[in-house]
Design an enzyme around this catalytic site. Sequence first.
Site, PDB file in Angstrom:
ATOM      1  N   HIS A  65      -2.093  99.225  18.316  1.00 36.81           N
ATOM      2  CA  HIS A  65      -3.280  98.855  17.532  1.00 36.81           C
ATOM      3  C   HIS A  65      -4.237  97.989  18.346  1.00 36.81           C
ATOM      4  O   HIS A  65      -5.430  97.956  18.062  1.00 36.81           O
ATOM      5  CB  HIS A  65      -2.858  98.123  16.259  1.00 36.81           C
ATOM      6  CG  HIS A  65      -1.988  96.929  16.511  1.00 36.81           C
ATOM      7  ND1 HIS A  65      -0.622  97.029  16.641  1.00 36.81           N
ATOM      8  CD2 HIS A  65      -2.280  95.614  16.670  1.00 36.81           C
ATOM      9  CE1 HIS A  65      -0.111  95.828  16.866  1.00 36.81           C
ATOM     10  NE2 HIS A  65      -1.103  94.948  16.892  1.00 36.81           N
TER      11      HIS A  65
ATOM     12  N   GLU B  34      19.449 108.285  17.401  1.00 37.07           N
ATOM     13  CA  GLU B  34      18.578 109.460  17.374  1.00 37.07           C
ATOM     14  C   GLU B  34      17.108 109.117  17.581  1.00 37.07           C
ATOM     15  O   GLU B  34      16.409 109.797  18.335  1.00 37.07           O
ATOM     16  CB  GLU B  34      18.745 110.215  16.044  1.00 37.07           C
ATOM     17  CG  GLU B  34      20.100 110.867  15.841  1.00 37.07           C
ATOM     18  CD  GLU B  34      21.100 109.946  15.182  1.00 37.07           C
ATOM     19  OE1 GLU B  34      22.225 110.406  14.890  1.00 37.07           O
ATOM     20  OE2 GLU B  34      20.770 108.756  14.959  1.00 37.07           O
TER      21      GLU B  34
ATOM     22  N   ASP C 262      16.058 113.707  10.516  1.00 36.36           N
ATOM     23  CA  ASP C 262      15.484 112.720   9.601  1.00 36.36           C
ATOM     24  C   ASP C 262      15.422 111.333  10.239  1.00 36.36           C
ATOM     25  O   ASP C 262      14.544 110.539   9.916  1.00 36.36           O
ATOM     26  CB  ASP C 262      16.313 112.640   8.313  1.00 36.36           C
ATOM     27  CG  ASP C 262      16.149 113.874   7.439  1.00 36.36           C
ATOM     28  OD1 ASP C 262      15.200 114.644   7.677  1.00 36.36           O
ATOM     29  OD2 ASP C 262      16.965 114.072   6.530  1.00 36.36           O
TER      30      ASP C 262
ATOM     31  N   HIS D  44      -8.652  96.203  15.799  1.00 37.28           N
ATOM     32  CA  HIS D  44      -7.745  95.057  15.838  1.00 37.28           C
ATOM     33  C   HIS D  44      -8.117  94.158  17.015  1.00 37.28           C
ATOM     34  O   HIS D  44      -7.619  94.345  18.131  1.00 37.28           O
ATOM     35  CB  HIS D  44      -6.299  95.539  15.987  1.00 37.28           C
ATOM     36  CG  HIS D  44      -5.837  96.424  14.876  1.00 37.28           C
ATOM     37  ND1 HIS D  44      -6.259  97.738  14.742  1.00 37.28           N
ATOM     38  CD2 HIS D  44      -4.980  96.189  13.835  1.00 37.28           C
ATOM     39  CE1 HIS D  44      -5.686  98.273  13.673  1.00 37.28           C
ATOM     40  NE2 HIS D  44      -4.921  97.359  13.109  1.00 37.28           N
TER      41      HIS D  44
ATOM     42  N   HIS E 188      25.185 116.636   5.260  1.00 38.85           N
ATOM     43  CA  HIS E 188      25.038 117.165   6.616  1.00 38.85           C
ATOM     44  C   HIS E 188      24.377 118.541   6.650  1.00 38.85           C
ATOM     45  O   HIS E 188      24.183 119.098   7.734  1.00 38.85           O
ATOM     46  CB  HIS E 188      26.414 117.255   7.296  1.00 38.85           C
ATOM     47  CG  HIS E 188      26.948 115.932   7.750  1.00 38.85           C
ATOM     48  ND1 HIS E 188      27.039 114.838   6.920  1.00 38.85           N
ATOM     49  CD2 HIS E 188      27.417 115.525   8.965  1.00 38.85           C
ATOM     50  CE1 HIS E 188      27.552 113.814   7.602  1.00 38.85           C
ATOM     51  NE2 HIS E 188      27.781 114.199   8.842  1.00 38.85           N
TER      52      HIS E 188
ATOM     53  N   HIS F  80      -6.065  89.978  12.745  1.00 37.61           N
ATOM     54  CA  HIS F  80      -5.187  91.047  13.235  1.00 37.61           C
ATOM     55  C   HIS F  80      -5.855  92.406  13.180  1.00 37.61           C
ATOM     56  O   HIS F  80      -5.892  93.126  14.184  1.00 37.61           O
ATOM     57  CB  HIS F  80      -3.886  91.081  12.425  1.00 37.61           C
ATOM     58  CG  HIS F  80      -3.034  92.288  12.706  1.00 37.61           C
ATOM     59  ND1 HIS F  80      -2.152  92.341  13.757  1.00 37.61           N
ATOM     60  CD2 HIS F  80      -2.955  93.490  12.083  1.00 37.61           C
ATOM     61  CE1 HIS F  80      -1.565  93.532  13.765  1.00 37.61           C
ATOM     62  NE2 HIS F  80      -2.023  94.245  12.751  1.00 37.61           N
TER      63      HIS F  80
END
Length: 746
Positions: free
Chosen positions: A149, A494, A523, A109, A557, A346
């Site tokens: 990047h 989280e 998750d 990049h 849950h 890019h």
Amino acid sequence: MATSASITAISASSTTLKSSSGGLNQSDRLALPNGSGLSSLAGRGLRSPTLALSRRPQLLIRSRRAQSVRAAAVETLQGAVAADPLVEKSVNTIRFLAIDAVEKANSGHPGLPMGCAPMGHILYDEVMRYNPKNPYWFNRDRFVLSAGHGCMLQYALLHLAGYDSVLEEDLKQFRQWGSRTPGHPENFETPGVEVTTGPLGQGIANAVGLALAEKHLAARFNKPDSEIVDHYTYVIVGDGCNMEGISNEAASLAGHWGLGKLIAFYDDNHISIDGDTEIAFTEDVSARFEALGWHTIWVKNGNTGYAEIREAIEAAKAVTDKPTMIKVTTTIGYGSPNKANSYSVHGAALGAKEVEATRANLGWPFEPFHVPDDVKSHWSRHTQVGAALESEWNSKFAEYEKKYPEDAATFKSIITGELPAGWTDALPKYTPETPADATRNLSQTNLNALAKVLPGLLGGSADLASSNMTLLKMFGDFQKSTPEERNVRFGVREHGMGAICNGIGLHSPGLIPYCATFFVFTDYMRAAIRISALCECGVIYVMTHDSIGLGEDGPTHQPIEHLASFRAMPNILMLRPADGNETAGAYKVAVLNRKRPSILALSRQKLPNLPGTSIEGVEKGGYIVSDNSSGNKPEFIFLATGSELEIVESAAKELRGEGKSVRVVSMVSWELYEEQSGEYKESVLPKGVGKRVSLEAGATLGWEKFVGDSGKAIGIDRFGASAPAPKIYKEYGISVENVVATAKSL
């Protein structure tokens, strides 16, 4: 000194600093060294005699689009000042090292390094304090390239600054097998790189963690007559970072905590992979950061406005009670006649013809990877300067050590990672007579015991401290006014929480961060946990409510596939303790593994303390808890983790009453078990015994390697349900009766 004014734009048109309230505050006036000035955001919009900007600088964008920018080297904004020729030459050296490396690799990049070279030069050559011959000197300034990047920017800077980790040959091996210049910055590969970035937004959250660590250690150890913790964290973020939600989570906390030594540079180039950001990202980033409690500055000419960049950094440092976001408007691929200011620059090499055109456009007659002698000579001073900075700090710390020996000893343990002698003695011990308890409660007992003997242990929960049981009772909350405290309140963030903990853990070897939420909500933070594993950061993830055992909250849950998914992740320990001794063992393992994160899956429901469990057993990963066989030839082997260990123990007792020989094995950590010798594993799971039953309240995936073709894995391969936990366990077959029946069917 300004402490809370919000600076919005640096231009050549105004001479004062306005406060964020919109009125001119005499105490906030700031005279700039070259006559440039700072004008400020007044309420929702900016108004000055020469500027009329909406929430996004649309006039600038439209003017860019109205003309075809083909010779970006000559693109300037009104008021730009000519640079020192050597500075310009140094900046172009950075650009062409990046161009040449990407071209040779035919991968990478180049656009970001070409556009960000001016701010990179100013940071590494003029502003930051570091020792290139000791990349791990404690009091160095930290730099994070969140837009990972564009890593050739950082590699070029490390090379010029004299880091041994990035020699010319390393630049030529960019993105190649075994090189120290991988495709995104990796702290475990390249000394001088602080954190591993690439997934967008992770880096700015890491930077928040680094800045938190600096503020915390400064509050704990600095004295009125001796400031031994004093460094800044700088981070470059791109449009993609600002689009990712994690950046908002982390920036919100940084503003709340008042991390005044965190300075972010927003590479405002308006280009992403799909094209101009106008197609999907039109918010006013500066206004958002200001709302999050940041001090904001806009450098309108990031291409050639060296003085403005310098002034912005000085203005940022003058504000000590807020982090600063400096929006630097740049041209991606600056200098490329045909690809600058477009998505094509890019993420792909320029191509031979465009490289030559760019050389001609920027007046660069040198061969690939060449560093001109005057540039090399100019940068060479950093070796001597860096050594002097470290020596000066060492002398200061030596004086500190004489005056404050106890604090100095504690501080040294944090910056070296040396654990205090006898720290494991603090781990609680349990017997079968100890009352049953949830492992989340046992976890809190362990955390509080360890906090007394591990000075680098700090952390908290994502707004679930009273459920995760993660409060350190002898400490208060880390807040803007109390940064010396060790309970960190992350709020419902989280993903940001995990990445911030990575930054804390990578700041100093003896900082041991932990964070907590319900296991199912990993998750929300999986990307940060994966980076923990990749970058060898020993974060302790305290994950409670680990199964259908949480009951009535139901399948939203109740984790099912989570144990299996983390067992599939490299370089991470998945631990599911069954009782008090196993919980203590899990913490011992987690603390000792400083280059490998640990996840502790903990129960909501009470579990008995079993005879036969041990801290030492946990260190083996899998071990025999009970056995009535002889000659390593049991008729049955039952395997389980966590809350199911007591169930298979009861099933074994029933079969033993019928004259059967049954071995019960706790498989608390598959990863640790797999690291044991073949001889040890044969002593636990002898190949000649095929009648094996595993029990776990989660997906059965993976258990086949332990139960074999002749055995049976009992688990849950569908979502949970809303009901009291005992009812769900019965309906799903997580029961003594099912284990016994399954064993008899083999």
